[in-house]
Write an enzyme that holds these catalytic residues in place. Sequence first.
Site, PDB file in Angstrom:
ATOM      1  N   PHE A 129       0.852  -1.053   0.034  1.00  0.00           N
ATOM      2  CA  PHE A 129       0.052   0.006   0.191  1.00  0.00           C
ATOM      3  C   PHE A 129       0.800   1.238  -0.007  1.00  0.00           C
ATOM      4  CE2 PHE A 129      -2.871   3.261   1.908  1.00  0.00           C
ATOM      5  CZ  PHE A 129      -3.804   2.901   1.167  1.00  0.00           C
ATOM      6  N   ASP A 198       2.196  -5.101   8.394  1.00  0.00           N
ATOM      7  CA  ASP A 198       0.943  -4.244   8.344  1.00  0.00           C
ATOM      8  C   ASP A 198      -0.188  -5.252   8.056  1.00  0.00           C
ATOM      9  OD1 ASP A 198      -1.080  -2.703   7.596  1.00  0.00           O
ATOM     10  OD2 ASP A 198      -0.105  -1.337   6.351  1.00  0.00           O
ATOM     11  N   TYR A 223     -10.569   0.884  10.839  1.00  0.00           N
ATOM     12  CA  TYR A 223     -11.742   1.371  10.087  1.00  0.00           C
ATOM     13  C   TYR A 223     -12.222   0.509   9.221  1.00  0.00           C
ATOM     14  CZ  TYR A 223      -8.221   3.449   7.091  1.00  0.00           C
ATOM     15  OH  TYR A 223      -7.290   3.671   6.457  1.00  0.00           O
ATOM     16  N   LYS A 224     -11.321  -0.880   9.094  1.00  0.00           N
ATOM     17  CA  LYS A 224     -11.924  -1.769   7.966  1.00  0.00           C
ATOM     18  C   LYS A 224     -12.482  -2.889   8.495  1.00  0.00           C
ATOM     19  CE  LYS A 224      -7.401  -0.708   5.447  1.00  0.00           C
ATOM     20  NZ  LYS A 224      -8.256  -0.113   4.075  1.00  0.00           N
ATOM     21  N   ARG A 392     -12.701  -4.555  -6.538  1.00  0.00           N
ATOM     22  CA  ARG A 392     -12.484  -5.436  -5.579  1.00  0.00           C
ATOM     23  C   ARG A 392     -13.507  -5.355  -4.635  1.00  0.00           C
ATOM     24  NH1 ARG A 392      -8.182  -2.441  -0.968  1.00  0.00           N
ATOM     25  NH2 ARG A 392     -10.032  -0.914  -1.053  1.00  0.00           N
TER      26      ARG A 392
END
Length: 433
Positions: A129, A198, A223-224, A392
């Site tokens: 990322f 990560d 937040y995921k 996605r």
Amino acid sequence: MTTLQDCRSLDAQDPLRGLRDQFNLPEGVIYLDGNSLGVLPRAAAARVAHAVTQEWGEGLIRSWNSAGWFELPQRLGDKIARLIGARAGEVVATDSTSINLYKVLSAALNIAAQDTPRRKLIVSERSNFPTDLYIAEALCRERGCQLRLVEPEDIEAALTPDVAVLMLTHVNYRTGAMHDMAALTAQAHAAGILTVWDLAHSAGAVPVDLNGAGADFSIGCGYKYLNGGPGAPAFAWVHPRHADRFWQPLAGWWGHAAPFEFTPDYRPAPGIGRYLCGTQPVLAQTALDCGLDTLLAAEPLGGMAALRAKSLALTDLFIALVEQRCAGHGLGLATPRAHERRGSQVCLTREPGAGVAGVGSGAYAIVQALIARGVIGDYRAGDSQRHKDILRFGFTPLYIGFEDVWHAVEHLRQVLESGEWRRPEFNQKHAVT
Ligand SMILES: Cc1ncc(COP(=O)(O)O)c(C=O)c1O
């Protein structure tokens, strides 16, 4: 051929189906983007309202003590620890993923500079990322190190004697491919290299065992899959063998051993406490607490192992249905089929030049047309070389069912066959894709 009735039977037999009631899912929405922003837990609005009106409104400054605000980073950290193979007292929930990465990567470089001073390289994956790569690049500039980016199949060969840190995202955001954390950590350690993991797409999505793998440092998003709300605090974990060795670079007063002594000199808190920086976002932490409770509610039903089994069944079903029902429209599969290599998302590719008037792949427009029908996934742009454009779809087993998967694929089939994605409004790019 799998039928809608088969999917309904799978839902009826699903021991986790009741967990969905913990969420406020809007009517008519099939939400396949929990890998970007998790769904609002039902409990969150009332809990945050209580924190606002009672704890803040009535308790005022007293609430740092009386409502337990001061301990929130550690208390939430202990809940996260149960999901990632860490022990109580090893995790703090605080700051953003990017900021926590800066802290732990700095600490890792400090350790390497002391123990193995000739090692000046950070190795990572080219398709990591971007924020991870940017933070590493900035640190390399500060410290005269270098960032070496490799393809996933070249990681092992890149673990050379000049490497200080291997920094990887466990589940890749573009492809959903999952690394073998234990094996790569062991290879890195055998080569004298520290590891930073990560867990943005892993925490709450797949079973993780940081201590079992013997990893060194880790960070991840709130937040995921942790359902903590937009911009929720992230987390940081440091193996106890390293936690007391160095200051982290953002040595604010909340990471001090005794912040309310107000001494002019910095004395770091023992262990993970020193990875805090400044005053904490209590309201955001309150929302994250509700998100974490939605995952811990799965513990009596088998916890992360049970969630993982359902997630794999959902992603297997999605792949099979797309292949059965959407053939001939230029879609490919970017996500590994092998279970041990797959996270909790499925990424479909589209050929470059398959879009409107041969420009782009049409992947963005297909996702927009799906969103207009209430099937929410997202789009990640490819690059001109190795990566194609990606549609996605994240599968959060807490609130996605097998019938949802069937309907999502049926909408995708209709969007492709009708060509409605070619409409101009679906080809207008928004700021957030
Ligand atoms: C692997 C990974 N790391 C970090 C982030 C984001 O970091 P931050 O929360 O600091 O914006 C993301 C966001 O999607 C991500 O996928």
